[in-house]
Design a protein around this motif. Structure first.
Motif, PDB file in Angstrom:
ATOM      1  N   GLU A  51       0.816  -1.213   0.000  1.00  0.00           N
ATOM      2  CA  GLU A  51       0.000   0.000   0.000  1.00  0.00           C
ATOM      3  C   GLU A  51       0.849   1.262   0.000  1.00  0.00           C
ATOM      4  O   GLU A  51       0.529   2.227  -0.696  1.00  0.00           O
ATOM      5  N   SER A  52       1.957   1.253   0.772  1.00  0.00           N
ATOM      6  CA  SER A  52       2.761   2.475   0.822  1.00  0.00           C
ATOM      7  C   SER A  52       3.411   2.744  -0.537  1.00  0.00           C
ATOM      8  O   SER A  52       3.482   3.892  -0.968  1.00  0.00           O
ATOM      9  N   ILE A  53       3.852   1.686  -1.202  1.00  0.00           N
ATOM     10  CA  ILE A  53       4.444   1.900  -2.527  1.00  0.00           C
ATOM     11  C   ILE A  53       3.370   2.358  -3.511  1.00  0.00           C
ATOM     12  O   ILE A  53       3.590   3.274  -4.304  1.00  0.00           O
ATOM     13  N   SER A  54       2.167   1.766  -3.410  1.00  0.00           N
ATOM     14  CA  SER A  54       1.079   2.202  -4.285  1.00  0.00           C
ATOM     15  C   SER A  54       0.781   3.672  -4.065  1.00  0.00           C
ATOM     16  O   SER A  54       0.624   4.432  -5.023  1.00  0.00           O
ATOM     17  N   VAL A  55       0.665   4.065  -2.789  1.00  0.00           N
ATOM     18  CA  VAL A  55       0.329   5.457  -2.490  1.00  0.00           C
ATOM     19  C   VAL A  55       1.387   6.390  -3.082  1.00  0.00           C
ATOM     20  O   VAL A  55       1.066   7.376  -3.744  1.00  0.00           O
ATOM     21  N   ALA A  56       2.656   6.030  -2.874  1.00  0.00           N
ATOM     22  CA  ALA A  56       3.725   6.887  -3.385  1.00  0.00           C
ATOM     23  C   ALA A  56       3.654   6.990  -4.903  1.00  0.00           C
ATOM     24  O   ALA A  56       3.732   8.083  -5.473  1.00  0.00           O
ATOM     25  N   VAL A  57       3.483   5.848  -5.551  1.00  0.00           N
ATOM     26  CA  VAL A  57       3.484   5.845  -7.014  1.00  0.00           C
ATOM     27  C   VAL A  57       2.268   6.584  -7.572  1.00  0.00           C
ATOM     28  O   VAL A  57       2.379   7.383  -8.501  1.00  0.00           O
ATOM     29  N   ILE A  58       1.097   6.338  -6.968  1.00  0.00           N
ATOM     30  CA  ILE A  58      -0.105   7.032  -7.430  1.00  0.00           C
ATOM     31  C   ILE A  58       0.034   8.532  -7.164  1.00  0.00           C
ATOM     32  O   ILE A  58      -0.453   9.362  -7.923  1.00  0.00           O
ATOM     33  N   GLY A  59       0.744   8.875  -6.081  1.00  0.00           N
ATOM     34  CA  GLY A  59       0.951  10.283  -5.750  1.00  0.00           C
ATOM     35  C   GLY A  59       2.027  10.945  -6.593  1.00  0.00           C
ATOM     36  O   GLY A  59       2.450  12.055  -6.283  1.00  0.00           O
ATOM     37  N   GLY A  60       2.501  10.252  -7.621  1.00  0.00           N
ATOM     38  CA  GLY A  60       3.401  10.897  -8.565  1.00  0.00           C
ATOM     39  C   GLY A  60       4.860  10.893  -8.163  1.00  0.00           C
ATOM     40  O   GLY A  60       5.665  11.622  -8.736  1.00  0.00           O
ATOM     41  N   VAL A  61       5.238  10.077  -7.180  1.00  0.00           N
ATOM     42  CA  VAL A  61       6.649   9.977  -6.835  1.00  0.00           C
ATOM     43  C   VAL A  61       7.311   9.112  -7.905  1.00  0.00           C
ATOM     44  O   VAL A  61       6.914   7.973  -8.115  1.00  0.00           O
ATOM     45  N   ALA A  62       8.300   9.678  -8.612  1.00  0.00           N
ATOM     46  CA  ALA A  62       8.880   8.953  -9.746  1.00  0.00           C
ATOM     47  C   ALA A  62       9.904   7.941  -9.260  1.00  0.00           C
ATOM     48  O   ALA A  62      10.740   8.249  -8.412  1.00  0.00           O
ATOM     49  N   LEU A  63       9.815   6.716  -9.813  1.00  0.00           N
ATOM     50  CA  LEU A  63      10.691   5.649  -9.323  1.00  0.00           C
ATOM     51  C   LEU A  63      12.146   5.878  -9.694  1.00  0.00           C
ATOM     52  O   LEU A  63      13.035   5.296  -9.101  1.00  0.00           O
ATOM     53  N   LYS A  64      12.400   6.738 -10.675  1.00  0.00           N
ATOM     54  CA  LYS A  64      13.796   6.973 -11.014  1.00  0.00           C
ATOM     55  C   LYS A  64      14.451   7.936 -10.020  1.00  0.00           C
ATOM     56  O   LYS A  64      15.646   8.161 -10.081  1.00  0.00           O
ATOM     57  N   SER A 122      -3.016  11.117  -2.343  1.00  0.00           N
ATOM     58  CA  SER A 122      -3.089   9.764  -2.856  1.00  0.00           C
ATOM     59  C   SER A 122      -3.462   8.774  -1.748  1.00  0.00           C
ATOM     60  O   SER A 122      -4.200   7.801  -1.981  1.00  0.00           O
ATOM     61  N   ALA A 123      -2.990   9.041  -0.519  1.00  0.00           N
ATOM     62  CA  ALA A 123      -3.365   8.189   0.619  1.00  0.00           C
ATOM     63  C   ALA A 123      -4.860   8.288   0.872  1.00  0.00           C
ATOM     64  O   ALA A 123      -5.535   7.278   1.139  1.00  0.00           O
ATOM     65  N   ILE A 124      -5.396   9.519   0.776  1.00  0.00           N
ATOM     66  CA  ILE A 124      -6.848   9.694   0.961  1.00  0.00           C
ATOM     67  C   ILE A 124      -7.595   8.933  -0.131  1.00  0.00           C
ATOM     68  O   ILE A 124      -8.581   8.240   0.131  1.00  0.00           O
ATOM     69  N   PHE A 125      -7.076   9.021  -1.357  1.00  0.00           N
ATOM     70  CA  PHE A 125      -7.720   8.329  -2.472  1.00  0.00           C
ATOM     71  C   PHE A 125      -7.786   6.826  -2.226  1.00  0.00           C
ATOM     72  O   PHE A 125      -8.835   6.195  -2.379  1.00  0.00           O
ATOM     73  N   LEU A 126      -6.658   6.252  -1.795  1.00  0.00           N
ATOM     74  CA  LEU A 126      -6.634   4.809  -1.563  1.00  0.00           C
ATOM     75  C   LEU A 126      -7.559   4.430  -0.399  1.00  0.00           C
ATOM     76  O   LEU A 126      -8.248   3.395  -0.449  1.00  0.00           O
ATOM     77  N   ALA A 127      -7.596   5.285   0.642  1.00  0.00           N
ATOM     78  CA  ALA A 127      -8.468   5.008   1.782  1.00  0.00           C
ATOM     79  C   ALA A 127      -9.930   5.067   1.356  1.00  0.00           C
ATOM     80  O   ALA A 127     -10.746   4.235   1.771  1.00  0.00           O
ATOM     81  N   VAL A 128     -10.280   6.061   0.511  1.00  0.00           N
ATOM     82  CA  VAL A 128     -11.651   6.173   0.017  1.00  0.00           C
ATOM     83  C   VAL A 128     -12.011   4.939  -0.819  1.00  0.00           C
ATOM     84  O   VAL A 128     -13.096   4.367  -0.683  1.00  0.00           O
ATOM     85  N   LEU A 129     -11.065   4.539  -1.649  1.00  0.00           N
ATOM     86  CA  LEU A 129     -11.296   3.382  -2.518  1.00  0.00           C
ATOM     87  C   LEU A 129     -11.566   2.120  -1.687  1.00  0.00           C
ATOM     88  O   LEU A 129     -12.530   1.384  -1.946  1.00  0.00           O
ATOM     89  N   SER A 130     -10.724   1.875  -0.677  1.00  0.00           N
ATOM     90  CA  SER A 130     -10.929   0.680   0.153  1.00  0.00           C
ATOM     91  C   SER A 130     -12.255   0.772   0.891  1.00  0.00           C
ATOM     92  O   SER A 130     -12.995  -0.204   1.001  1.00  0.00           O
ATOM     93  N   ASN A 131     -12.544   1.975   1.419  1.00  0.00           N
ATOM     94  CA  ASN A 131     -13.794   2.168   2.128  1.00  0.00           C
ATOM     95  C   ASN A 131     -14.982   1.898   1.207  1.00  0.00           C
ATOM     96  O   ASN A 131     -15.944   1.219   1.583  1.00  0.00           O
ATOM     97  N   GLY A 132     -14.890   2.414  -0.016  1.00  0.00           N
ATOM     98  CA  GLY A 132     -15.961   2.201  -0.978  1.00  0.00           C
ATOM     99  C   GLY A 132     -16.164   0.722  -1.270  1.00  0.00           C
ATOM    100  O   GLY A 132     -17.293   0.240  -1.334  1.00  0.00           O
ATOM    101  N   MET A 133     -15.050  -0.010  -1.405  1.00  0.00           N
ATOM    102  CA  MET A 133     -15.163  -1.436  -1.679  1.00  0.00           C
ATOM    103  C   MET A 133     -15.811  -2.165  -0.510  1.00  0.00           C
ATOM    104  O   MET A 133     -16.598  -3.089  -0.690  1.00  0.00           O
ATOM    105  N   SER A 134     -15.484  -1.730   0.720  1.00  0.00           N
ATOM    106  CA  SER A 134     -16.107  -2.357   1.878  1.00  0.00           C
ATOM    107  C   SER A 134     -17.595  -2.036   1.927  1.00  0.00           C
ATOM    108  O   SER A 134     -18.422  -2.907   2.196  1.00  0.00           O
ATOM    109  N   LEU A 135     -17.928  -0.754   1.691  1.00  0.00           N
ATOM    110  CA  LEU A 135     -19.336  -0.349   1.730  1.00  0.00           C
ATOM    111  C   LEU A 135     -20.133  -1.098   0.668  1.00  0.00           C
ATOM    112  O   LEU A 135     -21.287  -1.464   0.878  1.00  0.00           O
TER     113      LEU A 135
END
Lengths: 327, 334
Positions: B262-275, B287-300
């Motif tokens: 999740e932390s790598i996903s958040v960083a990558v979705i938040g535009g942190v470039a891997l290079k 991006s962390a809020i986005f992922l939290a909303v997404l998980s919450n939505g899936m649970s709901l």
């Protein structure tokens, strides 16, 4: 640097890996044999052979992409999914088509899944130009999810006896069948890595992307093919491991990612790409399997065993870093 | 170049370039979710989302720092588990030693809990920056070692009997209706924003990740900054470990097993470039809020939790593919 040191350094480096690893394997076996004589029993040695052959395939899967300076974190998920899916196909198809065709279909589906996962990784890495670490991390989570979803998280039992016999217990000329398959694959892979254009391109690719491009080779296609090969090798491992356990297991591959990378790297494949031959997964697989079987015999706590593997992994990577710096 | 490139950029594309598409995707997700499931907008649910986003923000902030200097930290989840076990064991041990004051026990327990986290961070930093080992190998190795040790020490059973002060106050306590972890995340956000935008240290991190060799040649002690990034990442993971332990009320060796992904996903979705060399804390928080909303939505929506990792995996692929697409277009225009 004077000529002399260069020569001696070079020859040392040339024989170093070839001597060091067999010695290390012998040392590990000897160490555990002193503690537990059972280590050297015929049964145990046969077991080591068989386990190393199974493990060899995932180490090879890793090697093929490490040569190109990549990674494949999805090998474990691949193994799990192949195990579950091919078992489900077999148990479903055997009542309809009979044992023989059912097994063929199951194995075929397993290999197809390997091609599919490899193609997805290859597409994203080679054509999408995405970092292989992120790509395979994502496909790892996707296919682990698929494996647990389609199986409901439970093992799949009632696999035909013939499947386990044909892919695990059968013995030809005193050699267990997994070892024979491993030998054939090892030869084929060695041939394609050293004697074909594809193999040469992979090494050049690992050394430098630009050079491969300048040399006029269709770099993307070769890179794509490397990931497909990796996917297929992992799916072969999945099939053989399923034959070994006798059931389809949704978490069969969980520990394989770490161990496969450890095996390839400790065996001498460099993470900087461009090096490592067929001996790397052979030595690596033997070393890791001997260690884990030895630790099991010695009844070392299951939680501590990964600690040992983790330490070896860092040690292997440190040696690799040292080698690269010398170069 | 084509004639299109010569036309001055429209206002929308300028805005898009400045903040990316993430805020719009986030708003869209929230609106769709609210329309589909009104329970999403309940205050208790929103607080829940904010709490999860806070955990993710803190741990991903560390991940971001490491990625900015050109590395990875796979060991963050393992550090959470190790901190959980060590802090719980310390608190249980301290109270059995006869220390009366719960405050002292909690304070000392938390500090001792962070010691192994710090040790892992220092080891990661040393192996990566001084011995020049691939960060991937180093952190996958320390991850295995940390998880193994945590599992060995607990023997697979959770550790209970921590002081009420810790489990109830820190774990479930609230200030102005918001859990403490939200304030902790806000503090991390503010500090890192300040560091990245106003201090030399922040600029050095970018410089080291952008071009390590050039930074070294200009006299920067690159080793120091790479090492520091790993230590900070481990420390932030340790803090998340403490809060999570307080929240679940026991020390567990399996805590945080999803946090690496999740932390790598958040960083990558938040535009942190891997290079390396690119990444902003405010985008990571979004991006962390986005992922939290997404998980919450899936649970709901009652989507089986087994599907969650599939969907997160797909989101990562999509986000990185979009990033690489944008990159290749940018290169064409140069």
């Amino acid at each position: 640097m004077s000529d002399q040191t260069q020569v001696s350094g070079h020859s040392l480096r040339a024989i170093g890996p070839h001597l060091l690893l067999p010695l290390a394997i012998v040392a590990v076996v000897a160490f555990f044999a002193l503690l537990q004589p059972a280590m050297l029993s015929g049964d145990n040695i046969a077991n080591i052979m068989k386990q190393s052959s199974l493990f060899f395939f995932v180490a090879c899967a890793q090697l093929v992409v490490i040569i190109t300076r990549g990674f494949d974190l999805s090998v474990g998920a691949n193994v799990s999914l192949v195990s579950v899916a091919s078992s489900m196909v077999m148990t479903a198809m055997i009542p309809v088509f009979g044992t023989g065709l059912g097994i063929v279909l199951g194995v075929g589906i397993g290999l197809l899944i390997g091609v599919g996962i490899g193609a997805m990784n290859g597409l994203l890495v080679a054509y999408g130009r995405i970092n292989p670490f992120i790509v395979t991390l994502a496909t790892m989570s996707i296919f682990t999810g698929v494996a647990t979803t389609i199986s409901g998280g439970f093992p799949i039992f009632n696999l035909p006896e013939a499947f386990s016999f044909a892919f695990n217990q059968m013995i030809i000329l005193m050699l267990p069948i997994p070892l024979i398959i491993a030998g054939v694959v090892a030869y084929g892979l060695h041939f394609s890595l050293t004697k074909t254009v594809h193999g040469r391109v992979l090494y050049v690719l690992g050394d430098s992307n630009e050079v491969a491009l300048v040399a006029g080779r269709r770099v993307k296609e070769h890179l794509f093919l490397a990931y497909v090969t990796s996917g297929v090798l992992a799916s072969v491992a999945g099939l053989l491991m399923t034959a070994q356990t006798g059931s389809g297991e949704p978490n069969l591959g969980t520990s394989l990612v770490l161990n496969s990378i450890a095996a390839a790297v400790i065996g001498g494949a460099s993470l900087r790409g461009g090096s490592g031959g067929i001996l790397a997964p052979i030595y690596g697989a033997l070393l890791i399997v001997c260690l884990s079987i030895g630790m099991n015999l010695q009844q070392i706590n299951g939680s501590l065993q990964p600690v040992v593997i983790g330490a070896i992994l860092i040690f292997g990577a440190a040696l690799d870093a040292l080698r690269t710096r010398e170069r | 170049m084509t004639a299109h490139a010569a036309i001055p950029e429209s206002r929308t594309s300028k805005v898009l370039k400045a903040i990316g598409i993430l805020p719009f995707v986030l708003v869209l997700t929230c609106v769709l979710l609210a329309l589909y499931e009104p329970r999403f907008l309940r205050v208790s649910n929103l607080i829940n989302v904010l709490r999860n986003a806070s955990f993710l923000t803190i741990i991903s902030a560390g991940q971001m720092l490491v990625i900015i200097v050109g590395g990875f930290d796979i060991s963050v989840g393992a550090i959470v588990a190790l901190t959980s076990v060590s802090s719980a064991l310390s608190m249980v041990g301290l109270s059995s030693m006869g220390i009366e004051s719960a405050g002292v026990i909690v304070l000392l327990g938390c500090l001792m809990g962070l010691v192994p986290a710090l040790a892992v961070g220092i080891a990661n930093g040393f192996l990566v920056s001084v011995l020049k080992i691939s960060p991937f190998m180093v952190t996958i190795g320390t991850m295995t070692i940390a998880v193994g040790i945590a599992g060995y020490v607990t023997g697979g059973t959770p550790i209970y009997d921590m002081p009420e002060l810790f489990t109830r106050e820190i774990g479930r306590g609230k200030f102005l209706r918001l859990p403490y972890i939200v304030y902790a995340a806000a503090l991390v956000l503010a500090l890192l924003w300040f560091m990245q935008n106003q201090t030399r240290l922040g600029r050095y991190f970018y410089a080291v990740g952008g071009n390590e060799k050039a930074s070294r040649l200009t006299g920067l002690n690159t080793r120091k900054y790479i090492w520091l990034a790993y230590v900070l990442s481990a420390l932030l993971a340790g803090i998340v470990g403490l809060f999570l332990t307080a929240r679940v009320g026991s020390g567990e060796a399996t805590l945080g097993s999803n946090l690496m992904l999740e932390s790598i996903s958040v960083a990558v979705i938040g535009g942190v470039a891997l290079k390396g060399g690119v990444g902003r804390i405010q985008m990571v928080a979004l991006s962390a809020i986005f992922l939290a909303v997404l998980s919450n939505g899936m649970s709901l929506a009652r989507i089986d939790s087994k599907y969650h990792i599939i969907i997160i995996g797909l989101v990562i692929v999509f986000a990185v593919a979009a990033e690489s697409f944008r990159e290749s277009r940018r290169n064409k225009h140069v």
